[in-house]
Motif scaffolding. Structure first.
Motif, short mmCIF file in Angstrom:
data_model
loop_
_atom_site.label_atom_id
_atom_site.label_comp_id
_atom_site.label_asym_id
_atom_site.label_seq_id
_atom_site.Cartn_x
_atom_site.Cartn_y
_atom_site.Cartn_z
N UNK A 137 91.38 -66.14 37.37
CA UNK A 137 92.22 -67.23 36.86
C UNK A 137 92.57 -66.89 35.42
N UNK A 138 93.79 -66.41 35.21
CA UNK A 138 94.19 -65.94 33.87
C UNK A 138 94.27 -67.10 32.87
N UNK A 139 94.71 -68.26 33.35
CA UNK A 139 94.93 -69.39 32.44
C UNK A 139 93.61 -69.88 31.85
N UNK A 140 92.59 -70.04 32.71
CA UNK A 140 91.31 -70.58 32.25
C UNK A 140 90.26 -69.49 32.06
N UNK A 141 90.67 -68.24 32.24
CA UNK A 141 89.81 -67.07 32.02
C UNK A 141 88.50 -67.17 32.82
N UNK A 142 88.66 -67.48 34.10
CA UNK A 142 87.51 -67.59 34.98
C UNK A 142 87.62 -66.60 36.13
N UNK B 253 84.52 -65.50 46.42
CA UNK B 253 84.48 -66.26 47.67
C UNK B 253 84.75 -67.74 47.43
N UNK B 254 85.72 -67.98 46.54
CA UNK B 254 86.18 -69.35 46.30
C UNK B 254 85.37 -70.13 45.29
N UNK B 255 84.24 -69.59 44.81
CA UNK B 255 83.42 -70.30 43.85
C UNK B 255 83.39 -69.54 42.53
N UNK B 256 83.28 -70.29 41.44
CA UNK B 256 83.26 -69.64 40.14
C UNK B 256 82.05 -68.71 40.03
N UNK B 257 82.31 -67.49 39.59
CA UNK B 257 81.26 -66.50 39.42
C UNK B 257 80.92 -66.40 37.94
N UNK B 258 79.67 -66.72 37.60
CA UNK B 258 79.27 -66.75 36.20
C UNK B 258 78.43 -65.54 35.80
N UNK B 259 78.31 -64.60 36.72
CA UNK B 259 77.65 -63.35 36.38
C UNK B 259 78.64 -62.39 35.74
N UNK B 260 78.36 -61.09 35.84
CA UNK B 260 79.21 -60.08 35.21
C UNK B 260 79.94 -59.29 36.27
N UNK B 261 81.26 -59.20 36.14
CA UNK B 261 82.08 -58.37 37.03
C UNK B 261 82.37 -57.05 36.35
N UNK B 262 81.96 -55.97 36.98
CA UNK B 262 82.21 -54.61 36.47
C UNK B 262 83.25 -53.98 37.39
N UNK B 263 84.40 -53.66 36.83
CA UNK B 263 85.53 -53.19 37.64
C UNK B 263 85.82 -51.73 37.32
N UNK B 264 85.87 -50.88 38.36
CA UNK B 264 86.13 -49.45 38.16
C UNK B 264 87.40 -48.99 38.88
#
Length: 382
Positions: A227-232, A236-247
């Protein structure tokens, strides 16, 4: 369930998953689009028993002792020094172009003259980009520079990149310099070799931990939304509050908001040959002949007793996002400007880290990716 989600299981993703699982004792989900781990380093034994690199040859070379020691935790090494020849004017000469190449091509008197002028101008062992050598005012060295440019670089670059050397970022053309020595190893790093049982085994050992869950054949976009607007970040449809590492590809992560970043891709043609060996060394370049750029013979890299051999011909092409693998980021001013926009957008997310060739839009070698991943773990995760 997961503290960390990693997209991609190449070296960047696998190193970080291994560190998080073992050092932090945290749970990691690795999402992989392909049906195997290891990214472009994936290899396997084919029906001949030869270890084949599915996405082209990978030779491990580094000056980072830290990297060599780290990877050695997951493999034994076969010490291997890579050699490359180029088919030029009907003969095969050493690549990178060096003093031996000069003596093989030119008469002894001319070769000696050129060698002396090179040694007078450059330090022995130095590496000179071809475009720099072309700037010389000495007529003999200019003759040599033009010969190397036209016979070794020009057509190979046109095939590989679809551009002339002058149109490319200097970072690209400097990767294969002229070497002022008689050193015929393709790489000069202190540590060189190939994994005894192949690269895939390394990734299997890295990711073999109860804290690591792997999803193959899964496009991250099926599970993750930004979600670019709210930076979230949503998983799987739920807010993820951990860390996303993208390669993966940064432009794909942001739905190509600023356009598709340019890459070059390859068509790879494997052949089984009914003979013990096909060519003298692992790789022979064809800068001026045929549509392919090079032929790799894997039996030189992973020797095995068999009367058959496997070769690979590489046909470069423009990248089609619908069907191709993005092998090489295409560096030019316009691409860097587009990437900067994506990077700025990524920095707005507190729980997102980009690592690797595609995510950072950089031409990383394997050891560069590993040292970068280890640094990211220490500086931003641990």
């Amino acid at each position: 369930m997961f503290n960390y989600i990693i997209v991609g299981s190449g070296f960047a993703g696998s190193v970080l998953a291994e560190r998080i699982a073992n050092i932090l004792n945290k749970k990691v989900l690795v999402i992989e689009k392909r049906n195997h781990i290891g990214g472009n380093c994936y290899d396997y034994r084919d029906k001949t028993g030869i270890i084949v690199h599915k996405y082209g040859p990978h030779i491990f070379h580094t000056n980072y002792k830290e990297v060599w020691d780290y990877v050695s935790n997951f493999t034994d090494w076969r010490i291997y020094y890579h050699k490359v020849l180029a088919f030029v004017d009907g003969q095969k000469i050493p690549i990178p172009f060096n003093l031996n190449s000069i003596y093989q091509i030119f008469s002894p008197s001319l070769a000696n003259k050129l060698e002396q002028k090179l040694l007078n101008k450059y330090k022995y062992g130095s590496k000179i980009p071809i475009l720099e050598l072309k700037k010389t005012e000495d007529q003999d060295l200019k003759f040599l520079a033009n010969y190397i440019y036209n016979k070794v670089f020009l057509n190979y670059t046109l095939k590989q990149w679809g551009k002339r050397p002058e149109e490319l970022d200097p970072e690209v053309t400097a990767r294969v310099p002229i070497v002022i020595s008689k050193e015929e190893r393709y790489f000069q790093e202190k540590y060189q070799g190939v994994p005894e049982e192949g690269y895939t085994q390394i990734f299997q050992k890295m990711l073999s931990h109860p804290n690591i869950k792997i999803l193959l054949n899964t496009d991250f976009r099926e599970l993750i939304r930004l979600d670019w607007k709210f930076r979230k970040i949503y998983f799987m449809g739920q807010e993820f509050k951990g860390l996303l590492i993208f390669t993966g590809m940064i432009d794909e992560l942001f739905d190509y908001k600023f356009g598709i970043l340019p890459y070059r891709s390859l068509d790879l043609h494997f052949e089984i040959i009914e003979k013990e060996y096909f060519q003298e060394v692992a790789v022979v370049n064809y800068p001026n002949d045929y549509d392919f750029t090079r032929i790799t013979e894997f039996k030189h890299i992973h020797p095995i007793k068999t009367n058959k051999t496997v070769i690979l011909k590489e046909f470069p092409k423009d990248y089609d996002p619908e069907r191709d693998i993005p092998y090489y980021p295409f560096f030019d001013k316009a691409a860097r400007e587009v990437y900067a926009k994506y990077q700025e957008l990524a920095e707005r997310f507190d729980h997102l880290i980009l690592v690797g060739r595609l995510a950072e839009y950089r031409y990383y070698d394997m050891d560069d990716v590993i040292i970068r991943s280890l640094e990211v773990f220490e500086e931003r995760i641990r």
